[in-house]
Design an enzyme around this catalytic site. Structure first.
Site, mmCIF file in Angstrom:
data_model
loop_
_atom_site.group_PDB
_atom_site.id
_atom_site.type_symbol
_atom_site.label_atom_id
_atom_site.label_comp_id
_atom_site.label_asym_id
_atom_site.label_seq_id
_atom_site.Cartn_x
_atom_site.Cartn_y
_atom_site.Cartn_z
ATOM 1 N N CYS A 3 3.430 7.566 -1.219
ATOM 2 C CA CYS A 3 3.816 7.393 -2.627
ATOM 3 C C CYS A 3 3.443 6.001 -3.138
ATOM 4 O O CYS A 3 4.143 5.416 -3.960
ATOM 5 C CB CYS A 3 5.306 7.653 -2.825
ATOM 6 N N ALA A 4 2.334 5.503 -2.616
ATOM 7 C CA ALA A 4 1.777 4.227 -3.074
ATOM 8 C C ALA A 4 0.261 4.357 -3.006
ATOM 9 O O ALA A 4 -0.426 3.566 -2.378
ATOM 10 C CB ALA A 4 2.284 3.077 -2.209
#
Length: 465
Positions: free
Chosen positions: A378-379
């Site tokens: 999630c980055a």
């Protein structure tokens, strides 16, 4: 430094891991038998502290509605809920006048803050942020800042961006305290000083920082801080947004409904007049997650009583053990923005030459009982920057196809890495778990997987057919 040397150098670390749920769980191995599960995915969700679970279990028979009842259990639950708010404020060393708003998570907290920003607010955020702090500002004026390669470069980059902004409108800087990809600590105090020098405010995403280090709103001089209970050894889906009250009080409620409203009355024209609360309740509409809030407060107390100095020292021992072990494997490349000497929490991401990361993580789980995470965490912008991969790249585990027991041919190298592997740990991690992880990495790189794997529904799984 070898693993043995690290063990000798840190022999003075005598703190035992804090008791957590699941420490005695065993899992089956694809090669046969069972082994105690090594939970090394704390950065996603940390196991619940036994202390937290016990506190919640003790309260559960007394559960009642909050702020809505005259009965004993309702009054007791209301007191527990508000006392939890005070506990969190103390844990964060909040200033007089700061508000503690309970939310569902860090993501929810930052979306709440995005919803209350003044209409003309300009937001500054580094591309290195977790999506929870990268994405909520989509309908605002957003300046995305390139990934810095040193802490000082981060400060300089922000300084330049703020100097070029319209000085007459409000501005907000959003920054992480510790990267969920590299574990590296960011220069929060210096970034806050830069923001304030240019008339901007700053919010700290402490999701990965608060479980590992003391977070003081006063000392860091941030305007808001957000974190999640499920990363702080507290289950049940609660989070926190704490900090300055003015923008929170001036905005419409994040959710409209019971609890957020002080009075509601019909108007003469047939409409409805609402007077909203000016306290934290303004943004806590609906029946709150009392269990989750109590769990967060219990975790705050447990970590404070354990002592962050002691917890940090023990975690550093684990970090040193893992990094020393990985350094002994030439095929392993650890991802970093700020370099090997940067201070960090127990979050380490890496790629392995000749291996697809999903394949490697699946083998760790199926053959060694070790739970890590693979992917982009999630980055996505940050991981792709660190890997030097194309933003459009996608991949599947085990490709290209390899013979059983053999990894992807070394010629494919790191350049074919589309995602990474992340190992993360904390206050509940035994030494044996990180030692088993280091041993497993070395064995997989040396000997290859003992089982064949295939892609199923986007995940790499053992081929049992």
């Amino acid at each position: 430094m070898s693993v043995a040397a690290v063990a000798t150098a840190t022999a003075t670390v005598v703190c035992e891991p804090l008791p957590v749920l699941g420490r005695d769980v065993t899992v089956p191995l694809v090669t046969g038998g069972e082994v105690a599960y090594a939970a090394l995915d704390y950065a996603a969700s940390a196991p619940a502290l036994q202390r937290v679970w016990d506190d919640v279990a003790a309260y559960a028979p007394y559960y009642g509605s909050v702020h809505r009842g005259a009965g004993y259990l309702s009054q007791l639950s209301t007191d527990l809920f508000e006392n939890s708010r005070a506990t969190v404020a103390e844990f964060l060393d909040c200033r007089d006048g700061d508000q503690v708003v309970f939310t569902r998570s860090t993501t929810d907290s930052l979306n709440l803050l995005a919803a209350v920003l003044p209409a003309d607010c300009q937001v500054f955020v580094f591309e290195t942020e977790h999506h929870a702090s990268l994405l909520p500002w989509h309908d605002k004026r957003v300046t995305y800042l390139d990934a810095p390669r040193t802490p000082q470069q981060a400060v300089d980059t922000l300084e330049r961006a703020l100097a070029d902004r319209d000085p007459h409108g409000p501005a907000l800087v959003c920054v992480t305290g510790a990267s969920n990809v590299t574990g590296e600590l960011w220069p929060v105090r210096e970034l806050a000083a830069a923001a304030h020098a240019h008339g901007a405010r700053i919010v700290l995403d402490a999701a990965q920082l608060a479980p590992h280090h003391k977070v003081s709103v006063r000392e860091l001089d941030v305007d808001w801080v957000a974190f999640s209970g499920h990363k702080l050894y507290a289950p049940f889906g609660s989070g926190v947004l704490a900090g300055r009250a003015d923008w929170l009080q001036a905005a419409e409620p994040y959710l409209a409904g019971g609890g957020a409203s002080r009075t509601v009355a019909r108007r003469a024209d047939g409409g409805v007049h609402v007077e909203w609360h000016t306290t934290a309740a303004r943004h806590e509409a609906g029946s709150p997650n009392v269990i989750g809030v109590h769990a967060i407060a219990a975790a705050c107390k447990a970590l404070t009583e354990a002592g962050f100095d002691t917890l940090v020292a023990r975690e550093q021992h684990l970090i040193d053990t893992v990094r020393a072990g990985l350094a002994e494997v030439p095929e392993v490349k650890v991802l970093s923005l700020f370099g090997d000497d940067a201070p960090r929490v127990g979050v380490i991401s890496f790629v392995v030459e000749g291996w697809n990361s999903s394949h490697f993580a699946a083998a760790l789980s199926a053959e060694y009982g070790i739970g890590v995470r693979d992917g982009l965490f999630c980055a996505h912008p940050l991981v792709r920057t660190l890997l030097g991969s194309d933003p459009q790249d996608v991949g599947e585990c085990g490709a290209p196809e390899a013979e059983p027991g053999v990894g992807v041919p070394p010629a494919e190298g790191w350049g074919r890495s589309l995602n990474a592997i992340r190992v993360s740990f904390g206050a509940g991690t035994p030494d044996e778990h990180v030692e088993r992880f280091v041993g497993a990495v070395k064995e997989l790189v040396r000997d290859g997987a003992r089982w064949k794997y295939r892609t199923e529904d986007g995940r790499c799984v053992p081929d049992r057919g």
